[in-house]
Write an enzyme that holds these catalytic residues in place. Structure first.
Site: not given
Ligand code: PLP
Length: 389
Positions: A74, A153, A181, A201, A327, A203, A241
């Protein structure tokens, strides 16, 4: 907490134990600030960052100076689109992107419209693919950058990035690709020669959350305005940092994702195909993006005559899957990706995204088929329209 079977790896992945082990010393003993030049605490942290950067650059065959660490995709998307727009807006104001991009890209584009950007959103066909002729026609002298994600994704649909890059090169336009992805699921051998900018990313590949990087090709960096100022880190391109443990963890995660990539791709596509075959036996089920080149781990499937929210709620006791719908408090909106592919509102709302990962087994797939088949039948049994169809 009794957790259900996890089949939502496109949302995030668990941190690999080897990744975590590599990170741990940098939280405690080796906790120094990499910018502290006057003592060993800083030297050790700096060396760890340099080693991680060297490792990532050699794994991905890119230059170390092409890596800008961020908090994740992001932030990288914000940095590239805002950075290029603000640096080059004296030359033009058009940004070209696609209706099926991740919300991070679409929201940044919408934000930049307020700063004066003229954003063109390209359509996709029923298979989720952009029309290359339409892309070529849409690029004008006014175009600053083209932003097309490599793999979606929600559907896993892979855009023809090499051909897209060819068009951008011919038209002398910068190309940014959200490859969040793609990494760990598609070999990225030539990808970095095609694009000017890309984002990643950790994660999504069994690394920690809150760390990623922007790939910025050396010769394209002059088109990028620094996004976060302060402290002068990362050649003044992104202050703050260094997150030493996370950077070390991301390097390890990338290394693990490159190991046995081909074998893992085969294993996952076998499992995904088994799941697809099993769920295709359900009447009135449609696989979205089936005719396109897709990520090996992703299945996007819609069921007629089923309330998607009820289905997800019922499944959540046994399996963690998702749908792409957004949502908000007042309404449930169908996935913008599916509606852009021409899928009607109701069917889009009755869709599951199932994404597999390295801990998924054949047993998990069989279990998922049984549970979903049973739950869809249960939902339909209480739907009068199903009997009257
Ligand atoms: N782009 C794509 C394609 C994604 O799947 C995601 C995460 O869901 C993002 C961008 C945003 O990544 P992050 O949440 O790590 O900033």
């Amino acid at each position: 907490m009794n957790y259900p079977l996890y089949l939502d790896y496109n949302a995030t992945t668990p941190c690999d134990k080897k990744v975590l082990e590599g990170m741990l010393p940098y939280f405690t003993l080796d906790f120094g600030n990499a910018s502290s030049e006057h003592h060993p605490y800083g030297w050790v942290a700096k060396e760890a960052i340099e080693d991680a950067t060297l490792h990532i650059s050699s794994l991905l065959k890119i230059d170390e100076k092409e890596i800008i660490y961020t908090s994740g995709s992001t932030e990288s998307i914000n940095a590239v689109l805002k950075g290029v727009y603000r640096k080059l807006k004296h030359k033009g104001n058009q940004i070209l992107t696609v209706k099926t991009e991740h919300k991070a890209t679409l929201d940044v584009c919408e934000y930049l419209q307020e700063e004066g950007a003229d954003v063109t959103y390209l359509d996709v066909d029923g298979n989720g693919l952009i029309d290359l002729n339409a892309l070529a026609l849409a690029i004008s002298d006014n175009t600053l950058i083209v932003s097309v994600m490599y793999a979606n994704n929600e559907t896993g649909v892979i855009q023809p990035m090499e051909a897209i890059a060819k068009i951008c090169k011919q038209k002398n336009t910068l190309l940014f690709s959200d490859a969040t992805q793609a990494i760990g699921k598609i070999p990225l051998d030539n990808f970095f020669s095609w694009v000017d900018f890309a984002c990643f990313s950790a994660h999504k590949i069994y690394g920690p959350k809150g760390i990623g990087f922007t790939f910025a090709k050396l010769e394209s960096q002059a088109s990028l305005q620094s996004f976060i100022q302060g402290g002068g880190q990362q050649r003044k391109l992104r202050g703050g940092t260094y997150n030493t443990p996370a950077i070390v963890g991301m390097a390890k995660a990338i290394a693990l994702s490159c190991q046995n990539l081909e074998a893992e791709r085969n294993r996952l596509s076998n499992l995904r195909n088994q799941l697809e075959e099993g769920l295709s036996l359900i009447e009135e089920a449609t696989i979205n993006g089936k005719k396109s080149d897709r990520l090996c781990n992703t299945l996007n499937i819609s069921f007629e005559y089923v309330d998607g929210q009820q289905l997800l709620a019922a499944l959540s006791r046994n399996i963690a899957v998702s749908n792409g719908s957004a949502c908000n408090s007042a309404a449930i909106n169908p996935s913008h990706v599916l509606t852009a592919m021409g899928i009607g509102r109701n069917l889009a709302l009755s869709t599951l995204r199932i994404s597999l990962g390295k801990y998924t087994t054949e047993e998990d797939i069989q279990k998922a088929i049984l549970i979903i088949t049973k739950e869809v039948a249960k939902q339909r049994a209480s739907n009068l329209l199903w009997d009257r169809r």
